[in-house]
Design a protein around this motif. Structure first.
Motif, PDB file in Angstrom:
ATOM      1  N   ASP A  41       0.820  -1.214   0.000  1.00  0.00           N
ATOM      2  CA  ASP A  41       0.000   0.000   0.000  1.00  0.00           C
ATOM      3  C   ASP A  41       0.851   1.260   0.000  1.00  0.00           C
ATOM      4  N   THR A  42       2.114   1.135   0.414  1.00  0.00           N
ATOM      5  CA  THR A  42       2.972   2.319   0.549  1.00  0.00           C
ATOM      6  C   THR A  42       4.210   2.235  -0.332  1.00  0.00           C
ATOM      7  N   SER A  43       4.089   1.504  -1.434  1.00  0.00           N
ATOM      8  CA  SER A  43       5.224   1.377  -2.354  1.00  0.00           C
ATOM      9  C   SER A  43       4.711   1.090  -3.755  1.00  0.00           C
ATOM     10  N   THR A  44       5.589   1.332  -4.728  1.00  0.00           N
ATOM     11  CA  THR A  44       5.293   1.014  -6.122  1.00  0.00           C
ATOM     12  C   THR A  44       6.590   0.997  -6.910  1.00  0.00           C
ATOM     13  N   GLY A  61       8.877   4.028  -2.066  1.00  0.00           N
ATOM     14  CA  GLY A  61       7.964   3.679  -0.983  1.00  0.00           C
ATOM     15  C   GLY A  61       8.258   4.496   0.249  1.00  0.00           C
ATOM     16  N   HIS A  62       7.461   4.262   1.296  1.00  0.00           N
ATOM     17  CA  HIS A  62       7.652   5.025   2.533  1.00  0.00           C
ATOM     18  C   HIS A  62       7.059   4.281   3.717  1.00  0.00           C
ATOM     19  N   ASP A  63       7.450   4.728   4.904  1.00  0.00           N
ATOM     20  CA  ASP A  63       6.904   4.175   6.142  1.00  0.00           C
ATOM     21  C   ASP A  63       5.971   5.182   6.823  1.00  0.00           C
ATOM     22  N   GLY A  67      10.759   8.367   3.229  1.00  0.00           N
ATOM     23  CA  GLY A  67      10.588   7.772   1.915  1.00  0.00           C
ATOM     24  C   GLY A  67      11.905   7.176   1.443  1.00  0.00           C
ATOM     25  N   TRP A  68      11.826   6.271   0.495  1.00  0.00           N
ATOM     26  CA  TRP A  68      13.025   5.659  -0.053  1.00  0.00           C
ATOM     27  C   TRP A  68      12.853   5.435  -1.556  1.00  0.00           C
ATOM     28  N   ALA A  69      13.971   5.320  -2.234  1.00  0.00           N
ATOM     29  CA  ALA A  69      13.967   5.053  -3.669  1.00  0.00           C
ATOM     30  C   ALA A  69      15.105   4.093  -3.993  1.00  0.00           C
ATOM     31  N   HIS A  70      14.802   3.093  -4.800  1.00  0.00           N
ATOM     32  CA  HIS A  70      15.778   2.094  -5.245  1.00  0.00           C
ATOM     33  C   HIS A  70      15.519   1.776  -6.717  1.00  0.00           C
TER      34      HIS A  70
END
Length: 155
Positions: A41-44, A61-63, A67-70
């Motif tokens: 639900d919090t990532s794509t 995504g995020h918590d 947020g984070w990106a890979h």
């Protein structure tokens, strides 16, 4: 060129792009990573499409706060066109519109010789507002390895 969420039908193309870009490791399934991000639900995983051809990706995504990106990857034929910056901007926008209220963090794995992503381009990238990509707090380069990596942690 359009940037949109990937669908499960795009996972194989994304994994192939990640393999060509040198972002995968034998012990980690990129297909499973992509499916988990799409299922959350919090990532794509965002994809850049030239017609129907996948030419760029970023997993985001995020918590709720961080947020984070890979898996930022740009097809070799599209490098130098600014697509990587557009993908980062799309990821930041996705985080803003999906409830991330804090800062964005990232780990950038790269093959330094290929020009996939260079941490110095991310260093000075700051934005005002709720979401801010900070300067890397720690950058480690190891060009002596078979697959050199740069790891940037963001404060």
């Amino acid at each position: 060129m359009t940037i949109r969420d990937l669908t499960p039908g795009n996972i194989d193309a994304a994994a192939a792009l990640w393999h060509r870009a040198g972002l995968t490791r034998p012990w980690n399934s990129p297909e499973l990573d992509a499916q988990r991000a799409l299922d959350g639900d919090t990532s794509t995983v965002l994809g850049a499409f030239d017609d129907e051809r996948l030419v760029g990706t970023i997993m985001v995504g995020h918590d709720g706060h961080r947020g984070w990106a890979h898996y930022l990857a740009v097809d070799e034929g599209q490098r130098g066109t600014g697509l990587g910056k557009r993908m980062m901007a799309a990821a930041e926008n996705w985080l803003r519109t999906h409830g991330c209220e804090g800062s964005a963090h990232g780990t950038c794995g790269q093959r330094l010789r290929s020009g996939i992503l260079r941490a110095p381009r991310l260093r000075g990238r700051q934005r005002a507002g709720a979401l801010q990509m900070a300067r890397p707090a720690n950058v480690i380069e190891n060009p002596g390895r078979e697959h050199p990596v740069t790891v940037a942690s963001y404060a």
